[in-house]
Scaffold this motif. Sequence first.
Motif, mmCIF file in Angstrom:
data_model
loop_
_atom_site.group_PDB
_atom_site.id
_atom_site.type_symbol
_atom_site.label_atom_id
_atom_site.label_comp_id
_atom_site.label_asym_id
_atom_site.label_seq_id
_atom_site.Cartn_x
_atom_site.Cartn_y
_atom_site.Cartn_z
ATOM 1 N N ILE A 12 45.646 35.920 47.966
ATOM 2 C CA ILE A 12 44.376 36.220 47.768
ATOM 3 C C ILE A 12 44.359 37.172 46.671
ATOM 4 O O ILE A 12 45.177 38.446 46.771
ATOM 5 N N LEU A 13 43.651 36.880 45.543
ATOM 6 C CA LEU A 13 43.714 37.914 44.305
ATOM 7 C C LEU A 13 42.009 38.306 44.503
ATOM 8 O O LEU A 13 41.429 37.206 44.162
ATOM 9 N N ALA A 14 41.752 39.394 44.688
ATOM 10 C CA ALA A 14 40.406 39.864 44.540
ATOM 11 C C ALA A 14 40.235 40.940 43.537
ATOM 12 O O ALA A 14 40.858 41.879 43.382
ATOM 13 N N GLY A 15 39.115 40.708 42.706
ATOM 14 C CA GLY A 15 38.708 41.671 41.489
ATOM 15 C C GLY A 15 37.380 41.512 41.006
ATOM 16 O O GLY A 15 36.938 40.316 41.197
ATOM 17 N N TYR A 16 36.631 42.348 40.698
ATOM 18 C CA TYR A 16 35.327 42.194 40.176
ATOM 19 C C TYR A 16 35.627 41.461 38.759
ATOM 20 O O TYR A 16 36.516 41.658 38.146
ATOM 21 N N PRO A 17 34.566 40.912 38.239
ATOM 22 C CA PRO A 17 34.499 40.272 36.932
ATOM 23 C C PRO A 17 34.873 41.040 35.945
ATOM 24 O O PRO A 17 34.658 42.377 35.845
ATOM 25 N N LYS A 18 35.914 40.624 34.867
ATOM 26 C CA LYS A 18 36.502 41.440 33.900
ATOM 27 C C LYS A 18 37.219 42.626 34.195
ATOM 28 O O LYS A 18 37.360 43.460 33.544
ATOM 29 N N SER A 19 37.873 42.567 35.362
ATOM 30 C CA SER A 19 39.196 43.378 35.895
ATOM 31 C C SER A 19 40.121 42.990 35.634
ATOM 32 O O SER A 19 41.150 43.570 35.683
ATOM 33 N N GLY A 20 40.508 41.809 35.116
ATOM 34 C CA GLY A 20 41.785 41.259 34.571
ATOM 35 C C GLY A 20 42.167 39.958 35.594
ATOM 36 O O GLY A 20 43.471 39.869 35.525
ATOM 37 N N LEU A 23 42.066 46.359 40.317
ATOM 38 C CA LEU A 23 40.812 47.384 39.884
ATOM 39 C C LEU A 23 41.095 47.574 38.384
ATOM 40 O O LEU A 23 42.169 47.477 37.845
ATOM 41 N N ARG A 24 39.940 47.953 37.753
ATOM 42 C CA ARG A 24 39.928 48.382 36.300
ATOM 43 C C ARG A 24 38.917 49.446 36.079
ATOM 44 O O ARG A 24 37.998 49.599 36.698
ATOM 45 N N ASN A 25 39.144 50.415 35.126
ATOM 46 C CA ASN A 25 38.186 51.452 34.994
ATOM 47 C C ASN A 25 36.790 51.044 34.527
ATOM 48 O O ASN A 25 36.688 50.088 33.904
ATOM 49 N N PRO A 26 35.690 51.423 35.130
ATOM 50 C CA PRO A 26 34.314 50.843 35.201
ATOM 51 C C PRO A 26 33.782 50.792 33.832
ATOM 52 O O PRO A 26 32.993 50.058 33.477
ATOM 53 N N LYS A 27 34.289 51.788 32.830
ATOM 54 C CA LYS A 27 33.699 51.727 31.612
ATOM 55 C C LYS A 27 34.170 50.632 30.684
ATOM 56 O O LYS A 27 33.563 49.939 29.841
ATOM 57 N N ASP A 28 35.437 50.161 30.981
ATOM 58 C CA ASP A 28 36.060 49.106 30.257
ATOM 59 C C ASP A 28 35.513 47.791 30.886
ATOM 60 O O ASP A 28 35.376 46.732 30.323
ATOM 61 N N VAL A 29 35.362 47.833 32.155
ATOM 62 C CA VAL A 29 34.588 46.736 33.027
ATOM 63 C C VAL A 29 33.567 46.347 32.356
ATOM 64 O O VAL A 29 33.025 45.182 31.939
ATOM 65 N N THR A 31 46.011 48.418 39.215
ATOM 66 C CA THR A 31 44.954 48.679 38.604
ATOM 67 C C THR A 31 45.383 47.926 37.243
ATOM 68 O O THR A 31 46.635 47.766 36.983
ATOM 69 N N TYR A 32 44.416 47.619 36.457
ATOM 70 C CA TYR A 32 44.526 46.949 34.953
ATOM 71 C C TYR A 32 45.406 47.907 34.362
ATOM 72 O O TYR A 32 46.349 47.535 33.493
ATOM 73 N N GLU A 33 45.136 49.282 34.468
ATOM 74 C CA GLU A 33 45.808 50.065 33.589
ATOM 75 C C GLU A 33 47.211 50.306 33.833
ATOM 76 O O GLU A 33 48.020 50.391 32.982
ATOM 77 N N GLU A 34 47.726 50.427 35.083
ATOM 78 C CA GLU A 34 49.139 50.429 35.424
ATOM 79 C C GLU A 34 49.783 49.405 35.182
ATOM 80 O O GLU A 34 50.933 49.511 34.751
ATOM 81 N N LEU A 35 49.210 48.289 35.134
ATOM 82 C CA LEU A 35 49.812 47.092 34.827
ATOM 83 C C LEU A 35 49.996 46.880 33.221
ATOM 84 O O LEU A 35 51.219 46.159 32.898
ATOM 85 N N LYS A 36 49.197 47.420 32.648
ATOM 86 C CA LYS A 36 49.278 47.357 31.298
ATOM 87 C C LYS A 36 50.293 48.242 30.807
ATOM 88 O O LYS A 36 51.306 47.974 29.858
ATOM 89 N N GLU A 37 50.605 49.408 31.442
ATOM 90 C CA GLU A 37 51.512 50.369 31.228
ATOM 91 C C GLU A 37 52.816 50.008 31.274
ATOM 92 O O GLU A 37 53.755 50.411 30.552
#
Length: 312
Positions: A60-68, A148-154, A211-217
């Motif tokens: 199961i992948l759970a994520g708010y829209p536009k979190s990646g 998860l992704r930082n809310p400002k980028d979401v 998080t989106y950010e750690e996966l990006k990094e």
Amino acid sequence: MEKFGKIMTDLVEKAVVAANTMDRDELLFSHKGILYPVTLSSPEVFRAMESLEARSDDIILAGYPKSGTNWVGQILSDLVVIFEKKTQNKESSVSDEPPEFPYLEMGDAGKYERMNKLPSRRVIFTHLLPENLPRSIFKNKAKILLLLRNPKDVATSFYHFTNGLSLLPSYETWDDFFIAFMTKKMPWGCYFEYLSKWNKYADDENVMTITYEELKENPVLGVKNIAAFFGISLTEKELQSVAERSSFQSMKKNSQKTHGSFGNILFRKGAVSDWKNLFSEDQNEKMDKAFEEHVGGTKLGTKLKYEEYCKA
């Protein structure tokens, strides 16, 4: 993911045709106080969803829209396909052409009866709050990857997304959108409430947070950790190839083939800190305050590294 994209494209194209006949205020419906697109879901779908029989080996992948979720969904699907082909020495049951659209709450009401007949392992995506998921997911201890992704980028990504896709109400200005985002008028609900509700499950052994950010990094490390959580044992070379195929550059390059015209909307920038191009000083302060009120000091709040990614 080419054929997976065709399933998505077909569903979205039909939904777009339907949405183009509707007024702006007809595009969303409310279920348990949360808005959803009428062309992708329905009250009947939510009633039927409870009949889904989750399995302990479901992914199961759970994520708010536009979190990646499309990005991480690519990673998960790729991992499962490679692993099953290796271990079973045959074509994987989770192929590049899954028999059902993977987003749990999107589709028709008969979807869940069909899903109950599918072979394992099933890969399922969702934007839903935990209390709106079928109870069998928690009862049968399916593993959940919480993205998860930082809310400002979401918010920034969601703004561009709503204005590019006729399935959702568009906004004349960023300021108009920001007000809607901060006053709980978004499809799938308020992101801060999403974080707060999921925080109650953050310590569960069947839930992994990334998080989106750690996966990006560090994409390769992220892919390794995801594979380990789901018990997917692959070689370093295989894990590296999954990370490379799921890079934003690779997915954007193939987006026309995988997602048709929808690809340009879905794969826009894939960046961190794009919010700095839109947020005013006042908007920064309002979101900082909302974040602190809802998840400041919580496990998920800490995981998001708000000070690092969301401070002007």
